[in-house]
Design an enzyme around this catalytic site. Structure first.
Site, short mmCIF file in Angstrom:
data_model
loop_
_atom_site.label_atom_id
_atom_site.label_comp_id
_atom_site.label_asym_id
_atom_site.label_seq_id
_atom_site.Cartn_x
_atom_site.Cartn_y
_atom_site.Cartn_z
N ILE A 1 10.71 8.13 16.91
CA ILE A 1 11.27 7.34 15.81
C ILE A 1 11.45 8.26 14.42
O ILE A 1 12.55 8.10 13.54
CB ILE A 1 10.47 6.14 15.43
CG1 ILE A 1 10.37 4.98 16.35
CG2 ILE A 1 10.88 4.97 14.23
CD1 ILE A 1 9.21 3.84 16.49
N GLY A 2 10.56 8.79 14.10
CA GLY A 2 10.26 9.49 12.63
C GLY A 2 11.49 10.33 12.42
O GLY A 2 11.97 10.60 11.39
N ASP B 1 3.77 14.72 9.58
CA ASP B 1 3.17 14.56 10.71
C ASP B 1 1.95 15.41 10.96
O ASP B 1 1.77 16.56 10.43
CB ASP B 1 4.21 14.64 11.74
CG ASP B 1 4.09 14.23 13.16
OD1 ASP B 1 3.35 14.47 13.85
OD2 ASP B 1 5.19 13.23 13.46
N ARG C 1 4.56 2.89 24.20
CA ARG C 1 4.27 2.27 25.24
C ARG C 1 4.78 3.17 26.54
O ARG C 1 5.72 3.62 26.45
CB ARG C 1 4.94 0.84 25.69
CG ARG C 1 4.01 -0.19 25.03
CD ARG C 1 4.29 -1.61 25.28
NE ARG C 1 5.67 -1.98 25.05
CZ ARG C 1 6.38 -3.09 25.48
NH1 ARG C 1 5.67 -3.52 26.61
NH2 ARG C 1 7.28 -3.41 24.97
N ASP D 1 13.53 -6.98 15.99
CA ASP D 1 13.75 -7.93 16.71
C ASP D 1 15.27 -8.89 16.23
O ASP D 1 15.95 -9.59 17.07
CB ASP D 1 12.74 -9.17 16.72
CG ASP D 1 11.40 -8.26 16.93
OD1 ASP D 1 11.39 -7.56 17.98
OD2 ASP D 1 10.46 -8.35 16.61
N ARG E 1 18.26 -6.99 17.28
CA ARG E 1 18.29 -7.14 18.79
C ARG E 1 19.19 -8.71 19.05
O ARG E 1 20.20 -8.71 19.74
CB ARG E 1 17.13 -7.19 19.58
CG ARG E 1 16.75 -5.83 19.98
CD ARG E 1 15.56 -5.73 20.95
NE ARG E 1 15.12 -4.71 21.19
CZ ARG E 1 13.44 -3.96 21.16
NH1 ARG E 1 12.78 -4.72 20.63
NH2 ARG E 1 13.60 -2.64 21.59
N HIS F 1 5.38 -9.43 16.53
CA HIS F 1 6.21 -8.47 16.90
C HIS F 1 5.48 -7.95 18.33
O HIS F 1 5.07 -6.99 18.55
CB HIS F 1 6.49 -7.37 16.13
CG HIS F 1 7.16 -6.22 16.75
ND1 HIS F 1 8.51 -6.39 17.32
CD2 HIS F 1 6.82 -4.96 17.48
CE1 HIS F 1 9.00 -5.40 17.88
NE2 HIS F 1 8.01 -4.69 18.01
#
Ligand code: NAD
Ligand code: LMR
Length: 334
Positions: free
Chosen positions: A31-32, A52, A100, A169, A172, A196
């Site tokens: 993501i970063g 990071d 995940r 969310d 989407r 979330h």
């Protein structure tokens, strides 16, 4: 060429009016990196600080060549590097932590990510206590309370400045509806409330232009479990990164618009909220009007239909457990 020079001119006029330093913690991750790139393209951002535990300076060197006016600096993975990355920032986005793999829930990330977020929150409380903190790291329902507890313990907690990023969310929901209705997703404004993860994500189609969609079980399920779709497709290589980067950049942009004086900027986001506090649920996502200080006004959830009332009941049960888990973690592991 034309686009770049236009962006540069806008960046100059923005910087003349406002200086907005934005920090990304976890900037070299899935993501970063795209999030940092999108922030570099945002003329409202005048300074970008990238941190990071590995790779921050490399990502910063790369992004710094993009021809917009903002400055970009990468920081060493040391306590002093982290402190320097945070100093003077108006907004801190936190996508640090593990994603995940198929078969995992977001709560399965808790054991690893809770301590990462707690430690980064300590650094924020120390070096950027007045910043708006945008938590992306999962499980958001627990990591946001973790940040709050860390700030409270240091006497610097401001509930108006802490946000769990649930924008994906909303993104989407609008996209999935537009696919069904063959409309422009930008015209589909779907409120998503709750939290979330899974059943804590409650889309309110009854309040949209297509109230009949609230009985479309497949659509509701797709919004609640859209993250699983990406985790499965990536097949062990992580979860949503690109769409999340876009969603995180949108949330940061909304906060910058509000802090630069724009009125009526509203985003659903997971905040310290009075709505269900009397049921032991101190954080909840609903439509939040943003202002120069962060949260300006928390809107009530509004009218729900019977199906949505039922979803909300299920949401509150899980949400309470997730929030309590975050609060307990900090109490036991300060
Ligand atoms: P990633 O593994 O690709 O990147 C995570 C980055 O965090 C890595 O670069 C890593 O080095 C860094 N990191 C780890 N510990 C750190 C620390 N203490 N300080 C600074 N950086 C640190 O993972 P990703 O795909 O970018 O996902 C990051 C997190 O965002 C995950 O927890 C994921 O579940 C979550 N996420 C949230 C949403 C949402 O809607 N809120 C959406 C997608 C992903
Ligand atoms: C998402 O909604 O895509 C993220 O929360 C990542 C995940 O684990 O699904």
């Amino acid at each position: 060429m034309f686009m770049a020079s236009r962006i540069q001119r806008r960046a100059f006029s923005a910087s003349a009016r406002n200086l907005s330093r934005v920090t990304v913690l976890g900037a070299a991750g899935g993501i970063g990196q795209p999030l940092s790139l999108l922030l570099k393209l945002n003329p409202r951002v005048t300074e970008l600080a990238l941190y990071d535990i590995r790779g921050g300076p490399g990502v910063a060197a790369d992004i710094s060549h993009v021809n917009t006016n903002s400055t970009v600096k990468g920081y060493d993975p040391t306590p002093s590097g982290l402190a320097a990355a945070l100093k003077g920032s108006e907004i801190v986005l936190i996508p640090a932590g593990v994603p995940r793999k198929p078969g995992m829930t977001r709560d399965d990330l808790f054991n690893t990510n809770a301590s990462i977020v707690r430690d980064l929150a300590k650094a924020c409380a120390e070096s950027a206590p007045d910043a708006k903190i945008l938590v992306i790291s999962n499980p958001v329902n627990s990591t946001v309370p973790i940040v709050a507890e860390v700030f409270k313990a240091r006497g610097v907690y401001n509930p108006k400045r802490l946000f769990g990023v649930t924008t994906l969310d909303v993104v989407r929901a609008s996209r999935f509806v537009s696919e069904i209705k063959s409309t422009d997703p930008r015209d589909e404004n779907i409120t998503v409330i709750g939290g979330h993860s899974g059943v804590t994500i409650v889309p309110l189609f009854s309040q949209s232009k297509h109230p009949e969609l609230s009985s479309n079980a497949d659509l509701v399920h797709r919004v609640q479990f859209g993250g699983d779709e990406v985790v499965k497709a990536k097949d062990g290589a992580g979860s949503a990164t690109l769409s999340m980067a876009m969603a995180g950049a949108r949330m940061a942009e909304s906060l910058l618009r509000a802090s630069q004086g724009e009125k009526g900027v509203i985003e659903p986001t997971f905040v310290d909220s009075p709505l269900y506090r009397d049921q032991g649920i101190p954080f909840f996502s609903s439509r939040v009007e943003l202002g120069p200080n962060g949260v300006e006004k928390i809107h009530p959830v509004g009218p729900l239909d019977a199906a949505e009332e039922k979803m909300l009941e299920a949401c509150l049960v899980d949400l309470k457990k997730n929030i309590d888990k975050g609060v307990d973690f900090v109490a036991q592991n300060p």
